[in-house]
Design a protein around this motif. Structure first.
Motif, short mmCIF file in Angstrom:
data_model
loop_
_atom_site.label_atom_id
_atom_site.label_comp_id
_atom_site.label_asym_id
_atom_site.label_seq_id
_atom_site.Cartn_x
_atom_site.Cartn_y
_atom_site.Cartn_z
N GLY A 195 2.99 -22.04 -7.88
CA GLY A 195 1.96 -21.40 -7.03
C GLY A 195 2.00 -21.84 -5.57
N ARG A 196 3.04 -22.54 -5.18
CA ARG A 196 3.12 -23.01 -3.79
C ARG A 196 3.59 -21.86 -2.88
NH1 ARG A 196 6.77 -28.11 -1.60
NH2 ARG A 196 5.69 -28.36 0.37
N PRO A 197 2.88 -21.62 -1.76
CA PRO A 197 3.31 -20.54 -0.86
C PRO A 197 4.64 -20.87 -0.17
CG PRO A 197 1.50 -21.76 0.14
CD PRO A 197 1.67 -22.29 -1.26
N VAL A 198 5.50 -19.85 -0.04
CA VAL A 198 6.83 -20.04 0.55
C VAL A 198 7.05 -19.01 1.67
CG1 VAL A 198 9.33 -20.07 0.11
CG2 VAL A 198 7.75 -20.84 -1.67
N LEU A 199 7.55 -19.49 2.79
CA LEU A 199 7.94 -18.60 3.89
C LEU A 199 9.44 -18.75 4.07
CD1 LEU A 199 7.31 -16.75 6.38
CD2 LEU A 199 7.03 -18.85 7.69
N VAL A 200 10.17 -17.62 3.98
CA VAL A 200 11.63 -17.65 4.10
C VAL A 200 12.03 -16.94 5.39
CG1 VAL A 200 13.81 -17.18 2.92
CG2 VAL A 200 11.71 -17.44 1.58
N GLY A 201 12.83 -17.64 6.20
CA GLY A 201 13.29 -17.05 7.46
C GLY A 201 14.74 -16.62 7.38
N THR A 202 15.04 -15.39 7.83
CA THR A 202 16.42 -14.90 7.86
C THR A 202 16.80 -14.57 9.31
OG1 THR A 202 15.72 -12.62 7.52
CG2 THR A 202 16.24 -13.90 5.55
N THR A 203 18.10 -14.39 9.55
CA THR A 203 18.57 -14.16 10.94
C THR A 203 18.69 -12.68 11.28
OG1 THR A 203 20.84 -14.36 10.18
CG2 THR A 203 19.82 -16.34 11.10
#
Length: 518
Positions: free
Chosen positions: A67-75
């Motif tokens: 349940g941990r929030p995740v932010l994924v960054g792409t190029t």
């Protein structure tokens, strides 16, 4: 152009050298409001891009499960959509941000801190929204005494505490950017205002940055130790090697920008001179100042013309003299004999003074006759001439700029060549403005009250003759004392009766059976 220059950003520290060298501005790091407790893990390196994305999906799945929030960054948007495809295959619900729907995306990013939220985004620069753990808190005030608001706030606080317990927002970078500043912007979404958080970057040897800069040494190392494709390499030394590669790229990009600034400075100095001239002309109120400026332009142009004539033409024959008189007549009409006498004795100063005196007299005569109108005409002509030649000059400079780098092949510094050429072109520009202005000013003709003059002219009434063999539809006018010109004559359409038209005499018969010519 500003006396003071300042700004505020969270990621200026890595660009401190550029700010200092180009803008002469120091970068001061202000401590955070609350201690920053985010954990930044060393970069994780995989041999192939496929293995890297598989590991990223596994990491997201592991955190989504708890349940941990995740932010994924792409190029890029392409990588964004590829990762989204992999997450869908894995059955992980997520939100995709790729700068296509700004308002909607601001709301999505505001809720990226909720329990179980997975957000896949392109560059996180300038989103302008804090990711609050537990999601956006309910809007309102405790003083309102509303039970539903208190309940909403209690539920939000519970969710906020749960996310804090899980370790806060987890930021995953799928690739290193060319600039450390952009990586820092992505990292900075977590651990804000003393919140807990983590960040980690997943890198592959097939990424652009690693492929071009510094990837070979790490690749050899992984091959030497026979690393499996899905086995990551994580070490502070490797992270430092990647950072050094980024510093190289930043330095390269900085050199390009610095080079562009140096080129722009050349044109900017010219722009300051031209705009300074325009401003000076626009805001001249006193006729004396304008007169002084105009006389100065005329004097310089006459001096240039006369001195050039005596330098080029050593033999003062009839043809050369005629050419000089023709050139002077383009500026102001003078008689051949007057010029001839002064040229024969080679009195350059007297010749210049003679022409200049005639111009001064003509200018003052027009000023007296037309008053403020003459000043406006002079200013308008001068400004239009400057604008026309300045526009042409900008196009020419742009053309010069495009091909100037070819000078490098001749071992000549392109910047030096550009400065020299641009200076010569600017000198020509100023000469062209003066040349055009002095040759047009006294060619302007002013007609007084042309509207009133036309209104004052008597309008001649049309007279129709009585019935006769002459076609009455041909209008005749009374004789007028004024000479007729083609422009002042009214245009009258002549109508020829057809054989079957009603006769013009009013008998009711057809024209062919009444007054039709036999």
């Amino acid at each position: 152009m500003y006396e003071k220059l300042a700004g505020m950003t969270g990621t200026a520290a890595t660009e401190a050298e550029e700010f200092h060298k180009i803008y002469n501005v120091a970068v001061v790091v202000i401590p955070t409001h609350r201690p920053m407790i985010r954990v930044d893990h060393p970069d994780v390196i995989y041999k192939t891009e496929k293995a890297k994305f598989t590991a990223v999906v596994e990491e997201i799945a592991k955190n989504y499960k708890i349940g941990r929030p995740v932010l994924v960054g792409t190029t890029s948007i392409e990588k964004n959509e590829y990762l989204s495809f992999l997450l869908k295959k894995r059955g992980i619900p997520h939100q995709v941000l790729n700068a296509k729907h700004h308002e909607k995306e601001a709301a999505i990013i505001a809720q990226a801190g909720k329990i179980g939220a997975v957000t896949v985004a392109t560059n996180m620069a300038g989103r302008g929204v804090d990711i609050i753990l537990g999601g956006q808190p309910p809007e309102g005030f405790l003083e309102d005494g509303k039970k539903d608001f208190k309940e909403k706030l209690r539920l939000w606080q519970k969710e906020h505490d749960k996310v804090v317990e899980l370790g806060g927002l987890y930021v995953i970078g799928t690739e290193k950017h060319e600039s450390r500043r952009i990586d820092n912007q992505l990292r900075g979404r977590a651990g804000r205002q003393g919140d807990p958080g983590e960040s980690c970057f997943f890198v592959s040897l097939e990424d652009d940055l690693m492929r071009i800069f510094g990837g070979e040494q790490i690749s050899r190392l992984m091959t030497f130790f026979n690393f499996p494709e899905d086995q990551p390499l994580s070490h502070p030394m490797v992270s430092r090697a990647i950072e050094q590669a980024q510093i190289k790229v930043e330095g390269f990009n900085f050199d390009i920008r610095k080079h562009l600034v140096e080129f722009d400075d050349v044109l900017n100095k010219q722009r300051e001179i031209i705009y300074g001239q325009r401003r000076k002309i626009l805001f001249i109120k006193e006729s004396e100042k304008l007169r002084h400026l105009v006389f100065q332009i005329f004097l310089e142009e006459i001096n240039r013309l006369v001195n050039n004539f005596f330098t080029v033409n050593e033999v003062l024959n009839e043809d050369n003299l005629k050419k000089l008189v023709d050139e002077i007549n383009f500026i102001f009409p003078v008689s051949y004999n007057e010029i001839k006498d002064l040229v024969e004795v080679k009195e350059v100063k007297k010749l210049v003074d003679f022409i200049f005196q005639k111009i001064k007299e003509a200018y003052l005569k027009n000023e007296k006759k037309l008053g403020p109108l003459w000043q406006e005409i002079t200013k308008s002509l001068l400004l239009n001439t400057i604008d026309y030649y300045w526009t042409k000059h900008l196009t020419a400079i742009e053309d010069l700029r495009e091909g100037i780098n070819l000078y490098g092949y001749a071992q000549i510094d392109p910047l030096v060549a550009y400065k020299n050429k641009a200076y010569m072109m600017f000198e020509k520009l100023l000469a062209d403005i003066d040349f055009e202005f002095v040759r047009r000013l006294f060619k302007i003709e002013v007609n007084f009250n042309p509207i009133e003059e036309n209104l004052g002219r008597k309008q001649t009434p049309m007279i129709f003759q009585s019935a006769s063999a002459v076609n009455p539809f041909e209008a005749k006018t009374q004789p007028d004392s004024q000479p007729k010109t083609l422009a002042s004559q009214p245009i009258i359409k002549k109508h020829k009766l057809g054989r079957n038209d009603p006769c013009w005499c009013g008998s009711g018969k057809k024209y062919k059976k009444c007054h039709w010519p036999n």
